[in-house]
Scaffold this motif. Structure first.
Motif, PDB file in Angstrom:
ATOM      1  N   HIS A   1       0.815  -1.218   0.000  1.00  0.00           N
ATOM      2  CA  HIS A   1       0.000   0.000   0.000  1.00  0.00           C
ATOM      3  C   HIS A   1       0.851   1.272   0.000  1.00  0.00           C
ATOM      4  N   GLU A   2       2.146   1.115   0.277  1.00  0.00           N
ATOM      5  CA  GLU A   2       3.046   2.271   0.276  1.00  0.00           C
ATOM      6  C   GLU A   2       3.685   2.506  -1.092  1.00  0.00           C
ATOM      7  N   LEU A   3       3.347   1.667  -2.061  1.00  0.00           N
ATOM      8  CA  LEU A   3       3.962   1.742  -3.389  1.00  0.00           C
ATOM      9  C   LEU A   3       2.967   2.251  -4.424  1.00  0.00           C
ATOM     10  N   SER A   4       3.496   2.778  -5.508  1.00  0.00           N
ATOM     11  CA  SER A   4       2.652   3.158  -6.642  1.00  0.00           C
ATOM     12  C   SER A   4       2.302   1.904  -7.444  1.00  0.00           C
ATOM     13  N   GLY A   5       1.359   2.040  -8.375  1.00  0.00           N
ATOM     14  CA  GLY A   5       0.972   0.900  -9.190  1.00  0.00           C
ATOM     15  C   GLY A   5       2.138   0.350  -9.999  1.00  0.00           C
ATOM     16  N   GLY A   6       2.944   1.246 -10.555  1.00  0.00           N
ATOM     17  CA  GLY A   6       4.109   0.805 -11.319  1.00  0.00           C
ATOM     18  C   GLY A   6       5.129   0.096 -10.458  1.00  0.00           C
ATOM     19  N   GLN A   7       5.322   0.582  -9.239  1.00  0.00           N
ATOM     20  CA  GLN A   7       6.269  -0.073  -8.325  1.00  0.00           C
ATOM     21  C   GLN A   7       5.771  -1.460  -7.928  1.00  0.00           C
ATOM     22  N   ARG A   8       4.452  -1.584  -7.686  1.00  0.00           N
ATOM     23  CA  ARG A   8       3.901  -2.905  -7.336  1.00  0.00           C
ATOM     24  C   ARG A   8       4.101  -3.898  -8.480  1.00  0.00           C
ATOM     25  N   GLN A   9       3.896  -3.438  -9.718  1.00  0.00           N
ATOM     26  CA  GLN A   9       4.098  -4.335 -10.856  1.00  0.00           C
ATOM     27  C   GLN A   9       5.563  -4.752 -10.959  1.00  0.00           C
ATOM     28  N   ARG A  10       6.459  -3.833 -10.669  1.00  0.00           N
ATOM     29  CA  ARG A  10       7.887  -4.158 -10.700  1.00  0.00           C
ATOM     30  C   ARG A  10       8.256  -5.153  -9.597  1.00  0.00           C
ATOM     31  N   VAL A  11       7.585  -5.058  -8.439  1.00  0.00           N
ATOM     32  CA  VAL A  11       7.838  -6.030  -7.366  1.00  0.00           C
ATOM     33  C   VAL A  11       7.414  -7.424  -7.817  1.00  0.00           C
ATOM     34  N   LEU A  12       6.270  -7.528  -8.510  1.00  0.00           N
ATOM     35  CA  LEU A  12       5.835  -8.823  -9.044  1.00  0.00           C
ATOM     36  C   LEU A  12       6.866  -9.375 -10.025  1.00  0.00           C
ATOM     37  N   ILE A  13       7.364  -8.517 -10.878  1.00  0.00           N
ATOM     38  CA  ILE A  13       8.374  -8.945 -11.851  1.00  0.00           C
ATOM     39  C   ILE A  13       9.649  -9.376 -11.124  1.00  0.00           C
ATOM     40  N   ALA A  14      10.025  -8.637 -10.074  1.00  0.00           N
ATOM     41  CA  ALA A  14      11.216  -8.996  -9.297  1.00  0.00           C
ATOM     42  C   ALA A  14      11.058 -10.362  -8.646  1.00  0.00           C
ATOM     43  N   GLY A  15       9.853 -10.648  -8.149  1.00  0.00           N
ATOM     44  CA  GLY A  15       9.603 -11.959  -7.549  1.00  0.00           C
ATOM     45  C   GLY A  15       9.792 -13.080  -8.553  1.00  0.00           C
ATOM     46  N   ALA A  16       9.389 -12.824  -9.806  1.00  0.00           N
ATOM     47  CA  ALA A  16       9.596 -13.822 -10.858  1.00  0.00           C
ATOM     48  C   ALA A  16      11.073 -13.956 -11.205  1.00  0.00           C
ATOM     49  N   LEU A  17      11.769 -12.829 -11.295  1.00  0.00           N
ATOM     50  CA  LEU A  17      13.183 -12.846 -11.681  1.00  0.00           C
ATOM     51  C   LEU A  17      14.060 -13.527 -10.638  1.00  0.00           C
ATOM     52  N   ALA A  18      13.644 -13.485  -9.375  1.00  0.00           N
ATOM     53  CA  ALA A  18      14.447 -14.095  -8.310  1.00  0.00           C
ATOM     54  C   ALA A  18      14.665 -15.582  -8.548  1.00  0.00           C
ATOM     55  N   MET A  19      13.751 -16.218  -9.288  1.00  0.00           N
ATOM     56  CA  MET A  19      13.860 -17.648  -9.558  1.00  0.00           C
ATOM     57  C   MET A  19      14.746 -17.955 -10.765  1.00  0.00           C
ATOM     58  N   ALA A  20      15.280 -16.917 -11.413  1.00  0.00           N
ATOM     59  CA  ALA A  20      16.119 -17.091 -12.617  1.00  0.00           C
ATOM     60  C   ALA A  20      15.423 -17.977 -13.643  1.00  0.00           C
ATOM     61  N   PRO A  21      14.194 -17.603 -14.071  1.00  0.00           N
ATOM     62  CA  PRO A  21      13.432 -18.454 -14.986  1.00  0.00           C
ATOM     63  C   PRO A  21      13.945 -18.373 -16.426  1.00  0.00           C
ATOM     64  N   ASP A  22      13.518 -19.333 -17.243  1.00  0.00           N
ATOM     65  CA  ASP A  22      13.773 -19.298 -18.682  1.00  0.00           C
ATOM     66  C   ASP A  22      12.634 -18.598 -19.410  1.00  0.00           C
ATOM     67  N   LEU A  23      11.444 -18.619 -18.807  1.00  0.00           N
ATOM     68  CA  LEU A  23      10.258 -18.069 -19.454  1.00  0.00           C
ATOM     69  C   LEU A  23       9.460 -17.231 -18.470  1.00  0.00           C
ATOM     70  N   LEU A  24       9.038 -16.067 -18.925  1.00  0.00           N
ATOM     71  CA  LEU A  24       8.192 -15.174 -18.145  1.00  0.00           C
ATOM     72  C   LEU A  24       6.847 -15.075 -18.855  1.00  0.00           C
ATOM     73  N   VAL A  25       5.767 -15.390 -18.142  1.00  0.00           N
ATOM     74  CA  VAL A  25       4.419 -15.280 -18.700  1.00  0.00           C
ATOM     75  C   VAL A  25       3.762 -14.056 -18.063  1.00  0.00           C
ATOM     76  N   ALA A  26       3.440 -13.066 -18.893  1.00  0.00           N
ATOM     77  CA  ALA A  26       2.865 -11.810 -18.403  1.00  0.00           C
ATOM     78  C   ALA A  26       1.415 -11.713 -18.866  1.00  0.00           C
ATOM     79  N   ASP A  27       0.479 -11.819 -17.932  1.00  0.00           N
ATOM     80  CA  ASP A  27      -0.948 -11.777 -18.250  1.00  0.00           C
ATOM     81  C   ASP A  27      -1.450 -10.343 -18.112  1.00  0.00           C
ATOM     82  N   GLU A  28      -1.737  -9.688 -19.228  1.00  0.00           N
ATOM     83  CA  GLU A  28      -2.181  -8.286 -19.251  1.00  0.00           C
ATOM     84  C   GLU A  28      -1.293  -7.443 -18.323  1.00  0.00           C
TER      85      GLU A  28
END
Length: 339
Positions: free
Chosen positions: A153-180
């Motif tokens: 709740h202390e973040l902007s919408g763009g920052q929250r989306q970046r946190v979601l992306i960071a959570g995915a990147l932490a796993m060092a994936p081969d594929l990122l699926v971005a739904d809308e």
């Protein structure tokens, strides 16, 4: 990873309704994604694009067909899916709903590492703190330590989306699926998130599957586009070819309302996508097809075929522009014979 990253062949997914009917959310779908490639699945709500994305991630098991990750079919055992989750990560469209409001940014990004038992180091051998900091930095949140103890709740919408992306990147994936991935963001922030996805593709070699209803977004980010309608891919190919010369009337209608395509007259489709328990015969788009309604298909002599002759499943041809349409096929054949 050499070869194809992800391949789906003839995938069919069915759901039973309360009335005992069978709804075909996917009715034969072929797609292919290479390492470092951005593929956009495009279509209206109900077209099957999200179901296809979930099926490619192993969240839905197909009733027929096959999904392959790398050179192997998906393993739907608990162990097999756990291994897949480390290599395929999903970024949801609503960051406010996807992030636990009681978790700090640090805990949200570290959650995947903990679930997969990587608290003592990520696939690159870094500590949890180093991995979280690196993931936040890669997602454009710097300095990362300043965000560790903040809540969603202390973040902007763009920052929250970046946190979601960071959570995915932490796993060092081969594929990122971005739904809308940008549908819930202000216009001023959308470009930043799309640029971030492209940057990650370039720097990390990630394959990216983008699910969207917006052909304009696909035009800006995707290498290839697959247009879906009622559980099938009806047109796919290189983005520049598909969007500069759309062959299917459905693709033409979707593209006509994109602001960047001022040269096209807007096409308003009548009605809605049919019930997947009652898929129309012939071309599944024919009840809404402008070319059939205005007499173009009849003049070309394909109206009866549109209403009564089913079209085959399109092959996943990453090098070519393919379309499932009687009229487009006839026009293409005429062009080839004249040349």
């Amino acid at each position: 990873m050499s070869g194809e990253l992800l391949t789906a062949t003839g995938v069919r997914v069915e759901f039973a309704t309360r009335g005992g009917q069978v709804a075909r959310a996917l009715d034969g779908a072929d797609v292919q994604l290479s390492p470092g490639e951005v593929l956009a699945l495009v279509g209206e709500s109900g077209s099957g694009k999200t179901t296809l994305a979930r099926t490619l991630m192993g969240l839905e098991k197909p009733a027929a067909g096959e999904v392959r990750f790398g050179d192997r079919p998906l393993d739907y055992s608990v162990k097999g899916l756990r291994h897949l989750r480390r290599r395929v990560q999903m970024v949801l469209q609503d960051p406010a709903g996807a992030l636990n409001p009681r978790h700090t940014v640090y805990d949200s990004v570290a959650e995947g590492l903990r679930i997969h038992g990587l608290v003592d180091g990520d696939p690159q051998g870094r500590s949890e703190t180093e991995t979280v900091a690196a993931a936040l930095s890669s997602a454009g949140l710097r300095p990362p330590e300043a965000l560790f103890l903040r809540y969603p709740h202390e973040l902007s919408g763009g920052q929250r989306q970046r946190v979601l992306i960071a959570g995915a990147l932490a796993m060092a994936p081969d594929l990122l699926v971005a739904d809308e991935p940008v549908s819930s963001l202000d216009a001023s922030i959308r470009g930043e998130i799309l640029a971030l996805l492209l940057k990650l593709r370039e720097e990390l070699g990630l394959g990216v599957l983008v699910v969207t209803h917006d052909l304009g977004l696909a035009w800006n980010i995707a290498d290839r586009v697959a247009v879906m309608y009622l559980g099938r891919v009806v047109e796919q190919g290189p983005t520049e070819e598909v969007l500069s010369d759309p062959q299917h009337p459905y693709t033409q209608a979707l593209l006509s309302v994109v602001p960047e395509t001022e040269r096209m007259e807007p096409v308003v489709l009548k009605g809605e996508i049919p019930d997947p328990t009652r898929i129309p015969g012939g071309c599944r788009f024919h009840p809404r097809c402008p070319a059939l309604a205005d007499g173009t298909a009849a003049a070309a002599g394909v109206a009866d075929a549109c209403r009564g002759t089913a079209l085959p499943v399109l092959p996943a041809d990453p090098a070519g522009h393919v379309v499932a349409c009687h009229l487009a096929t006839l026009v293409g054949q005429a062009g080839e014979s004249s040349s």
